[in-house]
Design an enzyme around this catalytic site. Structure first.
Site, PDB file in Angstrom:
ATOM      1  N   ASP A   1      -8.321   1.239   4.341  1.00 39.01           N
ATOM      2  CA  ASP A   1      -8.746  -0.071   4.858  1.00 39.01           C
ATOM      3  C   ASP A   1      -9.994  -0.599   4.155  1.00 39.01           C
ATOM      4  OD1 ASP A   1      -6.581   0.020   6.481  1.00 39.01           O
ATOM      5  OD2 ASP A   1      -7.662  -0.322   8.347  1.00 39.01           O
TER       6      ASP A   1
ATOM      7  N   ARG B   1       0.837  -1.203   0.000  1.00 34.70           N
ATOM      8  CA  ARG B   1       0.000   0.000   0.000  1.00 34.70           C
ATOM      9  C   ARG B   1       0.871   1.252   0.000  1.00 34.70           C
ATOM     10  NH1 ARG B   1      -4.708  -0.869   4.479  1.00 34.70           N
ATOM     11  NH2 ARG B   1      -3.048  -0.558   6.000  1.00 34.70           N
TER      12      ARG B   1
ATOM     13  N   ASP C   1     -10.580   3.720  13.862  1.00 37.68           N
ATOM     14  CA  ASP C   1      -9.241   3.256  13.459  1.00 37.68           C
ATOM     15  C   ASP C   1      -9.155   3.078  11.953  1.00 37.68           C
ATOM     16  OD1 ASP C   1     -11.093   1.105  14.321  1.00 37.68           O
ATOM     17  OD2 ASP C   1      -9.573  -0.200  13.454  1.00 37.68           O
TER      18      ASP C   1
HETATM   19  P1  AMP Z   1      -9.916  -3.871  10.404  1.00 37.68           P
HETATM   20  O1  AMP Z   1     -11.286  -3.648  10.962  1.00 37.68           O
HETATM   21  O2  AMP Z   1      -9.826  -4.943   9.360  1.00 37.68           O
HETATM   22  O3  AMP Z   1      -9.354  -2.589   9.873  1.00 37.68           O
HETATM   23  O4  AMP Z   1      -8.974  -4.396  11.580  1.00 37.68           O
HETATM   24  C1  AMP Z   1      -9.116  -4.045  12.926  1.00 37.68           C
HETATM   25  C2  AMP Z   1      -7.897  -4.439  13.713  1.00 37.68           C
HETATM   26  O5  AMP Z   1      -7.664  -5.848  13.636  1.00 37.68           O
HETATM   27  C3  AMP Z   1      -6.605  -3.791  13.265  1.00 37.68           C
HETATM   28  O6  AMP Z   1      -5.837  -3.560  14.409  1.00 37.68           O
HETATM   29  C4  AMP Z   1      -5.980  -4.850  12.398  1.00 37.68           C
HETATM   30  O7  AMP Z   1      -4.584  -4.725  12.316  1.00 37.68           O
HETATM   31  C5  AMP Z   1      -6.373  -6.104  13.134  1.00 37.68           C
HETATM   32  N1  AMP Z   1      -6.414  -7.302  12.277  1.00 37.68           N
HETATM   33  C6  AMP Z   1      -7.355  -7.620  11.367  1.00 37.68           C
HETATM   34  N2  AMP Z   1      -7.081  -8.803  10.797  1.00 37.68           N
HETATM   35  C7  AMP Z   1      -5.932  -9.253  11.346  1.00 37.68           C
HETATM   36  C8  AMP Z   1      -5.114 -10.413  11.176  1.00 37.68           C
HETATM   37  N3  AMP Z   1      -5.447 -11.369  10.332  1.00 37.68           N
HETATM   38  N4  AMP Z   1      -3.996 -10.515  11.924  1.00 37.68           N
HETATM   39  C9  AMP Z   1      -3.652  -9.561  12.796  1.00 37.68           C
HETATM   40  N5  AMP Z   1      -4.371  -8.453  13.008  1.00 37.68           N
HETATM   41  C10 AMP Z   1      -5.501  -8.278  12.296  1.00 37.68           C
HETATM   42 MG    MG Z   2      -8.330  -1.234   9.963  1.00 34.18          MG
END
Ligand code: AMP
Ligand code: MG
Length: 498
Positions: A271, A184, A261
């Site tokens: 995201d 990215r 976030d």
């Molecule tokens: P998101 O809603 O997908 O933006 O993710 C929310 C949080 O979960 C963020 O802190 C991401 O880094 C973490 N996260 C999502 N999927 C994973 C994964 N497979 N491994 C580690 N962290 C994850």
């Molecule tokens: Mg995120």
């Protein structure tokens, strides 16, 4: 005078110039750690347009070190891989510490558009991975890659995507899938949640101040000399976010997970998870199968962004003298959003100069579209061909509506409005076709490309990228990509699983 010899350039991604300004914020903002690369990686996709921005070739380079670097297998100095810590509100509830659970900042490159951060997403565990595995699957990586580049081509501010690398590495989601890494690119990946992290529970005022100064430096230099820089920054972010929301609404984009976030401090779309572009118009459309309450439904996005801005304001309070000043800084959000959306809708309708009643005219059309579930992109695209002469029937457009009389009533108003400014149909059509895309990343298009890619054929990803890179062009050879979604598209469920 003899010409200077031209040195063979190092691929810029592996060159010596690799600063990481984010690292200058200090150790409480991140953890340094090496990526965990994909075993035996291969190229899946490459964005020539993003590559050009970075000074890279238009095709995936044959240089094995670039493949290694962009699959997390080579991150040596001067790259400085790090995962940043942030917190946030998820679905309206304070979620505490989150952070880059599977993204690594490598550093930044100088480009004609300014310095660009390079991030690997899916390159392994970090201290912020919580229950996750640090990986991203091929399916969601293709979705993020295509959406980033499609939104850019639509003119909507967004993080970019350079490449996807893939591997046979198995990853467990609802079923076993395979791992991928998306590279990215953005001027910054800082989120509202970075500010919330240092403000919640026990505020770290010094870190907050550093963060405000940093963000002003990289993205809002006009706020530097304000009496209260944090207030000025808040207002500037509110305005940028308002414009972003107007852009989303105007192209029919639903983000799906507008947690704080996932809100960029620079007003970029960031995201891409369970996002969607509207097919049949439904203001209440929920694109995220896991969003049971419809918190992030299409029509709610502008209000949710405003809610998120309040969370940001709350986080900045330790730097702002009084609460009133913080709330006042958010007020311009409303006028900025309304004015930008009015301008976007006027352009979508091909109106040259604003007149009273334009908003009602646009809303009248949206109401008809919602009542009859008319396809969002196809309706606006066909509107370009609207014949404003008396007695014109405009059948191609009219056919999109079930209640023909109601459409006819709207069309009479529209025709009168166009004639009132001496609109020339052919010129108006050209203008409208530059703002109403023919091609958007509908779920079924992404799904088809993903299915082929899972079978080892990446050509559809690349073809779709090319089509979406010129969304306003007719591209008659690709007309099928602009068609109504097939019936099976109704059954596609997109969740947070990625
Ligand atoms: P998101 O809603 O997908 O933006 O993710 C929310 C949080 O979960 C963020 O802190 C991401 O880094 C973490 N996260 C999502 N999927 C994973 C994964 N497979 N491994 C580690 N962290 C994850
Ligand atoms: Mg995120």
């Amino acid at each position: 005078m003899s010409a200077l010899p031209i040195p063979t350039p190092m691929p810029p991604l592996l060159g010596p110039h690799w600063p990481n300004r984010f690292a200058s914020l200090g150790a409480d903002f991140f953890t340094e750690l090496p990526p965990q690369g994909l075993p035996d990686p291969h190229w899946v996709a490459w964005s020539a347009d993003c590559a050009q921005l970075l000074g890279l070739p238009g095709e995936p380079p044959s240089d094995a070190r670039l493949l290694a670097a962009l699959s997390g297998n080579l991150a040596e100095a001067p790259m400085q891989p790090l995962a940043s810590v942030y917190s946030g509100h998820q679905f309206g509830v304070w979620a505490g510490q989150l952070g880059d659970g599977r993204a690594l900042w490598l550093g930044e490159l100088q480009t004609p558009a300014g310095p660009m951060e390079i991030q690997l997403k899916g390159a392994g565990l970090t201290p912020y991975s919580r229950m996750g595995d640090g990986r991203a699957v091929l399916r969601s990586s293709i979705r993020e890659f295509l959406a980033s580049e499609a939104m850019h081509a639509l003119g909507v501010p967004t993080t970019r995507a350079l490449s996807i690398t893939g591997s046979a590495l198995p990853v467990r989601r609802e079923e076993i899938e395979t791992a991928a890494v998306v590279t990215r690119v953005a001027p910054s990946f800082i989120r509202f949640g970075h500010f919330e992290h240092f403000a919640h529970t026990e505020p770290n005022v010094d870190a907050l101040r550093r963060l405000v100064d940093f963000v002003i430096d990289i993205g809002y230099p006009e706020c530097r000399d304000a009496a209260q820089p944090a207030v000025a920054l808040l207002e500037a972010v509110a305005r940028r976010t308002a414009r972003l929301m107007a852009d989303w609404q105007a192209v029919g984009f639903c983000h799906g997970v507008m947690n704080t976030d996932n809100m960029s401090i620079l007003g970029l779309t960031i995201d891409y998870g369970p996002y969607g572009f509207l097919d049949a118009f439904d203001p209440g459309h929920i694109c995220n199968h896991s969003d049971h309450q419809g918190r992030y439904a299409y029509a709610r996005q502008p209000n949710v962004a405003f809610w998120n801005l309040h969370a940001l304001a709350q986080a900045l309070l330790p730097l702002i003298d009084d609460q009133e000043a913080a709330l006042e800084a958010l007020e311009p959000y409303k006028t900025e959003f309304a004015a930008t959306l009015d301008a976007r809708m006027a352009a979508k309708l091909g109106l040259a100069a604003a007149q009273d009643g334009d908003r009602a005219l646009a809303e009248g059309l949206l109401q008809r579209m919602a009542a009859d579930r008319a396809d969002f992109s196809i309706t606006f695209r066909r509107l370009a061909g609207f014949d404003s002469r008396d007695g014109a029937t405009n059948d191609a457009l009219r056919d999109l509506f079930i209640d023909r009389e109601a459409f006819d009533a709207w069309a009479r108003n529209y025709a009168a409005r166009l004639r009132s400014e001496g609109s020339v149909d052919a010129e108006r059509a050209l203008r409208m076709n530059r703002v109403n895309p023919k091609y958007v990343l509908r779920n079924h298009l992404a799904d088809t490309a993903i299915r082929a890619a899972r079978g080892g054929d990446f050509s559809e990803v690349q073809r779709l990228l090319k089509v979406l890179s010129a969304p306003f062009d007719e591209q008659p050879e690709h007309a099928a990509y602009a068609d109504f979604p097939p019936d099976w598209a109704q059954h596609i469920e997109v969740s947070c699983s990625s």
